[in-house]
Scaffold this active site. Structure first.
Site, PDB file in Angstrom:
ATOM      1  N   TYR A 162     -13.273   3.361 -14.405  1.00 59.08           N
ATOM      2  CA  TYR A 162     -13.495   2.246 -13.581  1.00 59.08           C
ATOM      3  C   TYR A 162     -13.956   1.157 -13.990  1.00 59.08           C
ATOM      4  O   TYR A 162     -13.591   0.032 -13.931  1.00 59.08           O
ATOM      5  CB  TYR A 162     -14.285   2.943 -12.565  1.00 59.08           C
ATOM      6  CG  TYR A 162     -14.251   2.021 -11.072  1.00 59.08           C
ATOM      7  CD1 TYR A 162     -13.083   1.884 -10.357  1.00 59.08           C
ATOM      8  CD2 TYR A 162     -15.479   1.399 -10.996  1.00 59.08           C
ATOM      9  CE1 TYR A 162     -13.172   1.083  -9.215  1.00 59.08           C
ATOM     10  CE2 TYR A 162     -15.406   0.537  -9.641  1.00 59.08           C
ATOM     11  CZ  TYR A 162     -14.316   0.403  -8.803  1.00 59.08           C
ATOM     12  OH  TYR A 162     -14.468  -0.251  -7.586  1.00 59.08           O
ATOM     13  N   SER A 189     -15.608  -5.572  -9.261  1.00 59.23           N
ATOM     14  CA  SER A 189     -16.767  -4.790  -8.817  1.00 59.23           C
ATOM     15  C   SER A 189     -18.167  -5.194  -9.712  1.00 59.23           C
ATOM     16  O   SER A 189     -18.195  -5.805 -10.710  1.00 59.23           O
ATOM     17  CB  SER A 189     -16.343  -3.346  -9.181  1.00 59.23           C
ATOM     18  OG  SER A 189     -17.596  -2.448  -8.882  1.00 59.23           O
ATOM     19  N   TYR A 246     -21.583  12.069  -6.530  1.00 57.75           N
ATOM     20  CA  TYR A 246     -21.073  10.930  -6.750  1.00 57.75           C
ATOM     21  C   TYR A 246     -20.774  10.256  -5.467  1.00 57.75           C
ATOM     22  O   TYR A 246     -20.361   8.855  -5.383  1.00 57.75           O
ATOM     23  CB  TYR A 246     -19.620  10.749  -7.372  1.00 57.75           C
ATOM     24  CG  TYR A 246     -19.898  11.384  -8.847  1.00 57.75           C
ATOM     25  CD1 TYR A 246     -20.525  10.794  -9.874  1.00 57.75           C
ATOM     26  CD2 TYR A 246     -19.031  12.542  -9.254  1.00 57.75           C
ATOM     27  CE1 TYR A 246     -20.540  11.335 -11.145  1.00 57.75           C
ATOM     28  CE2 TYR A 246     -19.003  13.263 -10.522  1.00 57.75           C
ATOM     29  CZ  TYR A 246     -19.855  12.374 -11.601  1.00 57.75           C
ATOM     30  OH  TYR A 246     -19.894  12.966 -12.865  1.00 57.75           O
ATOM     31  N   GLY A 265     -21.096  -2.049  -3.493  1.00 56.51           N
ATOM     32  CA  GLY A 265     -20.716  -0.922  -2.583  1.00 56.51           C
ATOM     33  C   GLY A 265     -20.556  -1.009  -1.108  1.00 56.51           C
ATOM     34  O   GLY A 265     -21.423  -2.108  -0.645  1.00 56.51           O
ATOM     35  N   ASP A 300       0.836  -1.152  -0.076  1.00 59.41           N
ATOM     36  CA  ASP A 300       0.048   0.071  -0.085  1.00 59.41           C
ATOM     37  C   ASP A 300       0.853   1.321  -0.223  1.00 59.41           C
ATOM     38  O   ASP A 300       2.006   1.168   0.259  1.00 59.41           O
ATOM     39  CB  ASP A 300      -1.066  -0.039   1.316  1.00 59.41           C
ATOM     40  CG  ASP A 300      -2.400   0.701   1.033  1.00 59.41           C
ATOM     41  OD1 ASP A 300      -2.184   1.717   0.181  1.00 59.41           O
ATOM     42  OD2 ASP A 300      -3.352   0.573   1.415  1.00 59.41           O
ATOM     43  N   LYS A 340     -12.266  -2.420 -13.995  1.00 56.28           N
ATOM     44  CA  LYS A 340     -12.968  -3.520 -13.417  1.00 56.28           C
ATOM     45  C   LYS A 340     -13.384  -4.741 -14.494  1.00 56.28           C
ATOM     46  O   LYS A 340     -13.463  -5.869 -14.149  1.00 56.28           O
ATOM     47  CB  LYS A 340     -14.127  -3.254 -12.520  1.00 56.28           C
ATOM     48  CG  LYS A 340     -13.630  -2.393 -11.609  1.00 56.28           C
ATOM     49  CD  LYS A 340     -12.338  -3.040 -10.654  1.00 56.28           C
ATOM     50  CE  LYS A 340     -11.924  -2.398  -9.035  1.00 56.28           C
ATOM     51  NZ  LYS A 340     -11.198  -3.142  -8.334  1.00 56.28           N
TER      52      LYS A 340
END
Length: 234
Positions: free
Chosen positions: A146, A133, A190, A177, A41, A150
């Site tokens: 995105y 996702s 958003y 989500g 990370d 994905k």
């Protein structure tokens, strides 16, 4: 999880994006199960977890960081690619560098980490869990980068599963989500509303642990995990 860690330690699992969100929930779940979480990370994880600082958009650096942390740990039993970024907006309005970075972190970084981890996972008959996702199977406006990334993770993982069959377990996780900081820096339009149906990341992490716990030769190929009334699925 099959074990590839040093004597006295639990199975070693590398988690990208393990400092926050779903990644941090997976770190906690691995530790609670007696495993040994490792993190890649840009920020340090909590709790003294072993980690290497890494920007996954730099794919060669991601490969090197993966090899380094795996070698120092003595091997890997699993990899979970939980790192993800997004900057929603219309294609014409999203800066090109930001657009490229979304694809690099979510897709190219995923492939780079898995590529570097493969020798360790093959030795342990371990498992890869890639994190896509619901927007990897359902396209929406203002999410071209995105969705591209994905959707790419979905295709990458399905091809990887065919390629590694009998050698490494491969699971595609498709989460809806979650209640994380993922949405915090977005413009208000958003952000999920106060009544949004979002999953607890700990519940999604439990699904990750289920996939990692399968014995060699048994693979959970794909999992969709979302809040029961979450609108991105189906």
């Amino acid at each position: 999880m099959t074990s590839s860690a040093a004597p006295g330690a639990g199975p070693t699992v590398l988690i990208t994006g393990g400092s926050s969100g779903l990644g941090a929930a997976v770190v906690t779940a691995v530790a609670k199960a007696g495993g040994r979480p490792l993190v890649l990370d840009r920020q340090a994880p909590v709790g003294g977890v072993s980690w290497v600082e890494c920007d996954l958009a730099d794919t060669r650096a991601a490969e090197e960081a993966t090899r380094r942390i795996a070698a120092e740990a003595g091997g890997l039993a699993g990899v979970v690619t939980a790192a993800g970024v997004d900057v929603p907006g219309k294609l014409a309005d999203v800066d090109g560098a930001a657009w490229d970075r979304i694809v690099a972190v979510n897709l190219l970084g995923t492939a780079a980490v898995v590529r570097a981890a493969l020798p360790y996972l093959e030795r342990s008959r371990g498992t890869v869990v890639t994190v896509a996702s619901t927007l990897g199977i359902k396209a929406v406006s203002d999410a071209t980068a995105y969705c591209a990334a994905k959707f790419g993770v979905v295709g990458f993982t399905r091809a990887l599963a065919a390629e590694l069959a009998g050698r490494v377990g491969v699971t595609l996780l498709i989460p809806g989500g979650m209640r994380t900081a993922f949405f915090d820096d977005r413009d208000a339009e958003y952000k999920p509303g106060p009544d949004a149906n979002l999953n607890d990341p700990a519940d999604t992490a439990a699904a990750v642990m289920f996939a990692l716990s399968q014995p060699p030769g048994c693979a959970v190929r794909e999992l969709v995990v979302c809040a029961e009334r979450e609108t991105s699925w189906p």
